[in-house]
Design a protein around this motif. Sequence first.
Motif, PDB file in Angstrom:
ATOM      1  N   ILE A  11      -4.280   1.887 -13.631  1.00  0.00           N
ATOM      2  CA  ILE A  11      -4.832   1.354 -14.880  1.00  0.00           C
ATOM      3  C   ILE A  11      -5.392  -0.051 -14.711  1.00  0.00           C
ATOM      4  CG2 ILE A  11      -3.423   2.801 -16.374  1.00  0.00           C
ATOM      5  CD1 ILE A  11      -1.549   0.488 -16.850  1.00  0.00           C
ATOM      6  N   TYR A  12      -5.048  -0.719 -13.606  1.00  0.00           N
ATOM      7  CA  TYR A  12      -5.650  -2.027 -13.355  1.00  0.00           C
ATOM      8  C   TYR A  12      -5.459  -2.378 -11.893  1.00  0.00           C
ATOM      9  CZ  TYR A  12      -7.319  -6.747 -14.177  1.00  0.00           C
ATOM     10  OH  TYR A  12      -8.053  -7.892 -14.156  1.00  0.00           O
ATOM     11  N   GLN A  13      -6.420  -3.123 -11.337  1.00  0.00           N
ATOM     12  CA  GLN A  13      -6.280  -3.591  -9.958  1.00  0.00           C
ATOM     13  C   GLN A  13      -6.675  -5.053  -9.869  1.00  0.00           C
ATOM     14  OE1 GLN A  13      -9.125  -0.656  -8.465  1.00  0.00           O
ATOM     15  NE2 GLN A  13     -10.423  -2.315  -7.728  1.00  0.00           N
ATOM     16  N   GLY A  14      -6.029  -5.765  -8.940  1.00  0.00           N
ATOM     17  CA  GLY A  14      -6.273  -7.193  -8.781  1.00  0.00           C
ATOM     18  C   GLY A  14      -7.524  -7.480  -7.976  1.00  0.00           C
ATOM     19  N   ASP A  15      -7.685  -8.731  -7.568  1.00  0.00           N
ATOM     20  CA  ASP A  15      -8.865  -9.168  -6.830  1.00  0.00           C
ATOM     21  C   ASP A  15      -8.956  -8.473  -5.475  1.00  0.00           C
ATOM     22  OD1 ASP A  15      -9.369 -10.923  -8.892  1.00  0.00           O
ATOM     23  OD2 ASP A  15      -8.280 -12.572  -7.943  1.00  0.00           O
ATOM     24  N   ASN A  16     -10.196  -8.382  -4.970  1.00  0.00           N
ATOM     25  CA  ASN A  16     -10.423  -7.782  -3.658  1.00  0.00           C
ATOM     26  C   ASN A  16      -9.881  -8.663  -2.539  1.00  0.00           C
ATOM     27  OD1 ASN A  16     -11.740  -5.742  -4.972  1.00  0.00           O
ATOM     28  ND2 ASN A  16     -13.802  -6.427  -4.446  1.00  0.00           N
ATOM     29  N   LEU A  17      -9.414  -8.017  -1.465  1.00  0.00           N
ATOM     30  CA  LEU A  17      -8.924  -8.710  -0.282  1.00  0.00           C
ATOM     31  C   LEU A  17      -9.687  -8.223   0.947  1.00  0.00           C
ATOM     32  CD1 LEU A  17      -5.042  -8.455  -0.790  1.00  0.00           C
ATOM     33  CD2 LEU A  17      -6.482 -10.452  -1.241  1.00  0.00           C
ATOM     34  N   GLU A  18      -9.770  -9.073   1.937  1.00  0.00           N
ATOM     35  CA  GLU A  18     -10.403  -8.674   3.194  1.00  0.00           C
ATOM     36  C   GLU A  18      -9.508  -7.710   3.968  1.00  0.00           C
ATOM     37  OE1 GLU A  18     -13.431  -9.328   4.344  1.00  0.00           O
ATOM     38  OE2 GLU A  18     -13.895 -10.430   2.499  1.00  0.00           O
ATOM     39  N   ASN A  61       0.807  -1.211   0.000  1.00  0.00           N
ATOM     40  CA  ASN A  61       0.000   0.000   0.000  1.00  0.00           C
ATOM     41  C   ASN A  61       0.842   1.264   0.000  1.00  0.00           C
ATOM     42  OD1 ASN A  61      -2.637   1.303   0.168  1.00  0.00           O
ATOM     43  ND2 ASN A  61      -1.947   1.970   2.182  1.00  0.00           N
ATOM     44  N   GLU A  62       1.898   1.297   0.837  1.00  0.00           N
ATOM     45  CA  GLU A  62       2.700   2.511   0.915  1.00  0.00           C
ATOM     46  C   GLU A  62       3.322   2.867  -0.430  1.00  0.00           C
ATOM     47  OE1 GLU A  62       3.041   0.716   5.098  1.00  0.00           O
ATOM     48  OE2 GLU A  62       2.839   0.018   3.034  1.00  0.00           O
ATOM     49  N   ASP A  63       3.770   1.847  -1.164  1.00  0.00           N
ATOM     50  CA  ASP A  63       4.376   2.113  -2.465  1.00  0.00           C
ATOM     51  C   ASP A  63       3.372   2.770  -3.411  1.00  0.00           C
ATOM     52  OD1 ASP A  63       6.676   1.007  -1.551  1.00  0.00           O
ATOM     53  OD2 ASP A  63       6.548  -0.840  -2.716  1.00  0.00           O
ATOM     54  N   TRP A  64       2.162   2.261  -3.426  1.00  0.00           N
ATOM     55  CA  TRP A  64       1.139   2.836  -4.304  1.00  0.00           C
ATOM     56  C   TRP A  64       0.789   4.252  -3.867  1.00  0.00           C
ATOM     57  CZ3 TRP A  64      -1.121   4.167  -8.330  1.00  0.00           C
ATOM     58  CH2 TRP A  64      -2.407   4.682  -8.365  1.00  0.00           C
ATOM     59  N   GLN A  65       0.678   4.505  -2.567  1.00  0.00           N
ATOM     60  CA  GLN A  65       0.340   5.842  -2.092  1.00  0.00           C
ATOM     61  C   GLN A  65       1.406   6.857  -2.497  1.00  0.00           C
ATOM     62  OE1 GLN A  65      -2.665   6.375  -0.936  1.00  0.00           O
ATOM     63  NE2 GLN A  65      -3.044   4.173  -1.028  1.00  0.00           N
ATOM     64  N   LYS A 116     -12.059   2.695  -0.680  1.00  0.00           N
ATOM     65  CA  LYS A 116     -12.424   2.051   0.581  1.00  0.00           C
ATOM     66  C   LYS A 116     -12.175   0.549   0.573  1.00  0.00           C
ATOM     67  CE  LYS A 116     -15.938   5.467   1.835  1.00  0.00           C
ATOM     68  NZ  LYS A 116     -17.358   5.695   2.226  1.00  0.00           N
ATOM     69  N   GLN A 117     -11.669   0.024  -0.540  1.00  0.00           N
ATOM     70  CA  GLN A 117     -11.435  -1.411  -0.616  1.00  0.00           C
ATOM     71  C   GLN A 117      -9.947  -1.722  -0.702  1.00  0.00           C
ATOM     72  OE1 GLN A 117     -12.824  -1.355  -5.234  1.00  0.00           O
ATOM     73  NE2 GLN A 117     -12.582  -3.376  -4.348  1.00  0.00           N
ATOM     74  N   ARG A 118      -9.602  -2.982  -0.498  1.00  0.00           N
ATOM     75  CA  ARG A 118      -8.220  -3.430  -0.615  1.00  0.00           C
ATOM     76  C   ARG A 118      -8.140  -4.490  -1.699  1.00  0.00           C
ATOM     77  NH1 ARG A 118      -4.565  -1.807   3.081  1.00  0.00           N
ATOM     78  NH2 ARG A 118      -5.359  -0.583   4.825  1.00  0.00           N
ATOM     79  N   VAL A 119      -7.067  -4.446  -2.466  1.00  0.00           N
ATOM     80  CA  VAL A 119      -6.904  -5.361  -3.587  1.00  0.00           C
ATOM     81  C   VAL A 119      -5.523  -6.011  -3.512  1.00  0.00           C
ATOM     82  CG1 VAL A 119      -8.475  -4.066  -5.067  1.00  0.00           C
ATOM     83  CG2 VAL A 119      -6.037  -3.525  -5.094  1.00  0.00           C
TER      84      VAL A 119
END
Length: 310
Positions: free
Chosen positions: A254-261, A240-244, A269-272
């Motif tokens: 441009i693309y995001q992976g599957d949702n995570l809990e 997450n920190e790298d993306w922020q 508001k979601q995590r991927v």
Amino acid sequence: MFSLLIKKFRDSHNLSQEDLAQILISFNGRDSIDVTTISRWERGINTPSVANQLYTLRKLSIDFTLSSIASNYPPHRLINLLKPRFSRFSALSDKPYRKLAPSFTYTESDDLENFLMDDDLVKFSETMFAIEGETEDFWHSLPKTTFDHVRVFRFFKGSNLVAHLAYVVMNTIDIITLLEKLYKTEFSSDFAPEVDGKTLICFSGYASDLAIYMFFTKVVVRQLADNHRIDWLIGHSFINEDWQIHKKLGAKLIYQGDNLEEGGVKVGKQRVRFVVFNSSVPTLLASPLGVLCEQDLDKKYCKIIELSQD
């Protein structure tokens, strides 16, 4: 500096201000550049944003140094964004041994196939984050593609692999085709208007230490700054920190992976599981990454990083 470079370019090519305006319009398709705009640039009355200055200089193939183009984003602010990334505990993070001020060695090569098949790298990646599904497909589809440039770095603390970086340069249209085939999504608009140019892809990277992170960040920035043909940077992150950090530097998802809990990368508001993002090279170079150096780090983060002699 920008005003002098533009005036010198126009004079050396025997161009009128109208001629230069038409050339720049042909690059970006906007008719907002005219003789008045060029005149105000050359007299220093008006100056484009840093990103637009870099875009213009790169498109005209005018030589410049990043240090001569001032950034509006102080380097210490980027350092403050980066430090939390390396304050978390992980198996190979710098937190457990930061007081020891360790040294690191690295190797450099252009051997992408062996890099992808490296058992040490696979084990390392399994420790740091899960490589699976779509992103694994992305990794293994790259060696089948033609590249202009390949660089692979492995960083070691003693004999232990502690970080790595691999990047390639390829035609933007080819990476668009690859992404669309892989993710079944339209990507051309994410790279407009530079679809005919080049893209640098940081397709694999993990830094266990802030000094190493800064080291290979400077390697990538130098490659982007020195090669005027590269228009885009593509990267992906599991952390997450790298993306922020990249988002604050102008990156676009441009693309995001599957949702995570929990864990993974936070998008809204979601995590991927992971994100794939791109950045315009002029925008990225206009950020503090372009001028940041190791001297901007606190002493406790400064480490010795040397090329391995083996």
